[in-house]
Design a protein around this motif. Structure first.
Motif, mmCIF file in Angstrom:
data_model
loop_
_atom_site.group_PDB
_atom_site.id
_atom_site.type_symbol
_atom_site.label_atom_id
_atom_site.label_comp_id
_atom_site.label_asym_id
_atom_site.label_seq_id
_atom_site.Cartn_x
_atom_site.Cartn_y
_atom_site.Cartn_z
ATOM 1 N N GLY A 194 1.189 -1.144 0.018
ATOM 2 C CA GLY A 194 -0.100 0.016 0.372
ATOM 3 C C GLY A 194 0.958 0.980 -0.278
ATOM 4 O O GLY A 194 1.649 1.034 -0.962
ATOM 5 N N ASN A 195 0.615 2.261 0.605
ATOM 6 C CA ASN A 195 1.647 3.113 1.103
ATOM 7 C C ASN A 195 2.887 3.612 1.448
ATOM 8 O O ASN A 195 3.517 4.358 1.307
ATOM 9 N N GLN A 196 3.093 2.206 2.011
ATOM 10 C CA GLN A 196 4.633 2.586 2.114
ATOM 11 C C GLN A 196 5.275 2.001 0.106
ATOM 12 O O GLN A 196 6.706 1.923 0.411
ATOM 13 N N ILE A 197 4.769 1.912 -0.397
ATOM 14 C CA ILE A 197 5.626 2.089 -2.011
ATOM 15 C C ILE A 197 5.438 3.160 -2.889
ATOM 16 O O ILE A 197 3.809 3.673 -3.280
ATOM 17 N N LYS A 198 6.027 3.383 -3.328
ATOM 18 C CA LYS A 198 5.834 4.754 -4.286
ATOM 19 C C LYS A 198 6.531 3.829 -5.577
ATOM 20 O O LYS A 198 7.913 3.489 -5.539
ATOM 21 N N PHE A 199 5.135 3.566 -6.699
ATOM 22 C CA PHE A 199 6.192 2.887 -7.855
ATOM 23 C C PHE A 199 6.421 3.946 -8.668
ATOM 24 O O PHE A 199 5.742 4.627 -9.235
ATOM 25 N N VAL A 200 7.236 4.143 -10.058
ATOM 26 C CA VAL A 200 7.951 4.494 -10.770
ATOM 27 C C VAL A 200 7.996 3.451 -12.420
ATOM 28 O O VAL A 200 8.950 2.901 -12.209
ATOM 29 N N PHE A 201 7.744 4.291 -13.291
ATOM 30 C CA PHE A 201 7.871 3.591 -14.190
ATOM 31 C C PHE A 201 8.625 5.032 -15.422
ATOM 32 O O PHE A 201 7.863 4.814 -15.453
ATOM 33 N N ARG A 202 10.008 3.737 -16.441
ATOM 34 C CA ARG A 202 10.814 4.311 -17.314
ATOM 35 C C ARG A 202 10.236 3.615 -18.461
ATOM 36 O O ARG A 202 10.689 2.038 -17.594
ATOM 37 N N ASN A 203 10.538 4.170 -19.178
ATOM 38 C CA ASN A 203 10.715 3.243 -20.900
ATOM 39 C C ASN A 203 12.414 2.996 -21.037
ATOM 40 O O ASN A 203 13.049 4.084 -21.432
ATOM 41 N N PHE A 204 12.030 1.582 -21.294
ATOM 42 C CA PHE A 204 13.940 1.442 -21.845
ATOM 43 C C PHE A 204 13.550 0.239 -22.692
ATOM 44 O O PHE A 204 13.338 -0.549 -22.979
ATOM 45 N N PRO A 205 12.510 0.697 -23.699
ATOM 46 C CA PRO A 205 12.657 -0.045 -25.096
ATOM 47 C C PRO A 205 13.503 -0.414 -25.404
ATOM 48 O O PRO A 205 14.477 0.160 -26.027
ATOM 49 N N LEU A 206 13.610 -1.755 -26.051
ATOM 50 C CA LEU A 206 14.710 -2.554 -26.483
ATOM 51 C C LEU A 206 14.910 -2.848 -27.662
ATOM 52 O O LEU A 206 13.713 -3.667 -28.119
ATOM 53 N N GLN A 207 14.837 -1.842 -29.091
ATOM 54 C CA GLN A 207 14.599 -1.143 -30.423
ATOM 55 C C GLN A 207 14.938 -2.919 -31.140
ATOM 56 O O GLN A 207 14.220 -3.654 -32.113
ATOM 57 N N LYS A 208 15.949 -3.554 -31.049
ATOM 58 C CA LYS A 208 17.288 -3.604 -31.589
ATOM 59 C C LYS A 208 15.692 -5.198 -31.558
ATOM 60 O O LYS A 208 15.660 -5.807 -32.542
ATOM 61 N N SER A 209 15.981 -6.045 -30.388
ATOM 62 C CA SER A 209 14.966 -7.461 -30.471
ATOM 63 C C SER A 209 13.471 -7.279 -30.178
ATOM 64 O O SER A 209 13.212 -7.921 -30.543
ATOM 65 N N HIS A 210 12.652 -5.569 -29.801
ATOM 66 C CA HIS A 210 11.568 -5.490 -29.840
ATOM 67 C C HIS A 210 11.193 -4.411 -30.740
ATOM 68 O O HIS A 210 10.899 -3.366 -29.796
ATOM 69 N N GLU A 211 10.784 -4.998 -31.656
ATOM 70 C CA GLU A 211 10.288 -3.342 -32.841
ATOM 71 C C GLU A 211 9.117 -3.173 -32.476
ATOM 72 O O GLU A 211 8.740 -2.107 -32.529
ATOM 73 N N LEU A 212 8.163 -3.794 -31.466
ATOM 74 C CA LEU A 212 7.064 -2.156 -30.788
ATOM 75 C C LEU A 212 7.378 -1.872 -29.653
ATOM 76 O O LEU A 212 6.109 -1.172 -29.176
ATOM 77 N N ALA A 213 8.630 -2.418 -28.669
ATOM 78 C CA ALA A 213 8.482 -1.358 -27.392
ATOM 79 C C ALA A 213 8.094 0.243 -28.033
ATOM 80 O O ALA A 213 7.600 0.410 -26.973
ATOM 81 N N TYR A 214 9.245 0.653 -28.655
ATOM 82 C CA TYR A 214 9.100 2.096 -29.056
ATOM 83 C C TYR A 214 7.817 2.585 -28.553
ATOM 84 O O TYR A 214 7.581 3.502 -28.372
ATOM 85 N N PRO A 215 7.012 1.767 -29.925
ATOM 86 C CA PRO A 215 5.409 2.505 -30.385
ATOM 87 C C PRO A 215 4.417 2.381 -29.075
ATOM 88 O O PRO A 215 3.957 3.381 -28.812
ATOM 89 N N ALA A 216 5.142 1.329 -28.696
ATOM 90 C CA ALA A 216 3.580 1.098 -27.030
ATOM 91 C C ALA A 216 4.709 2.263 -25.665
ATOM 92 O O ALA A 216 3.750 2.942 -25.363
#
Length: 172
Positions: free
Chosen positions: A50-72
């Protein structure tokens, strides 16, 4: 020991309380199967702590292996301009098994975005810059694969399950 650069700031997407004692930053790739596996575990961690956690997401698209990671990543950031970053983030992971270029517009509609605005925003330089800044921050922080987690600014060695275990042990 790798540390988070830059620290969590106003440009980040944050879930949870500002007064949380534990900040978790994930560098993720929307097409990465391991990130897909981590997604429900992160949800469990958020539910459990719950309130003990602050969650942050940062984009790290590995474009060479995942072509849809960047558009996502672009789709999630475009949704953020309509205050629906987390809805798009969740929708992409929940539909990861059927990721295609067409999926993003479908999800945009599903989560209630103005789709014309969404498509326009998806092409903006501001959005591309945000994804590139996140990626650059990952490189500077020593990210060498996805998902990579940082706990209170320090790189965590292990996956989401290990993270959950460590949090359980440290809060008992």
């Amino acid at each position: 020991m790798s540390t988070l650069k830059p620290e969590v700031n106003s440009k980040d997407h944050v879930q949870g309380s500002d007064s949380a004692s534990i900040t978790i930053v994930e560098f993720g790739d929307y097409q990465c199967p391991y990130c897909g596996d981590a997604y429900p575990i992160i949800k469990e961690i958020q539910d459990a702590f719950g309130n003990q956690i602050k969650f942050v997401f940062r984009n790290f698209p590995l474009q060479k292996s995942h072509e849809l990671a960047y558009p996502a990543a672009i789709a999630a950031e475009a949704a953020a301009l309509q205050d629906k970053f987390w809805e798009m983030h969740d929708a992409i992971y929940e539909n990861q098994y059927r990721l295609t270029d067409q999926l993003f517009n479908e999800l945009a509609e599903k989560i209630g975005l103005n789709t014309e605005q969404f498509q326009e925003d998806s092409l903006s330089d501001e959005i591309k810059q945000k994804v590139e800044d996140d990626f650059e921050s990952g490189v500077r922080s020593g990210v060498n694969g996805t998902p990579s987690f940082y706990v209170n600014g320090t790189k965590f060695d292990g996956g989401a399950t290990d993270l959950y275990q460590m949090l359980k042990e440290s809060t008992e």
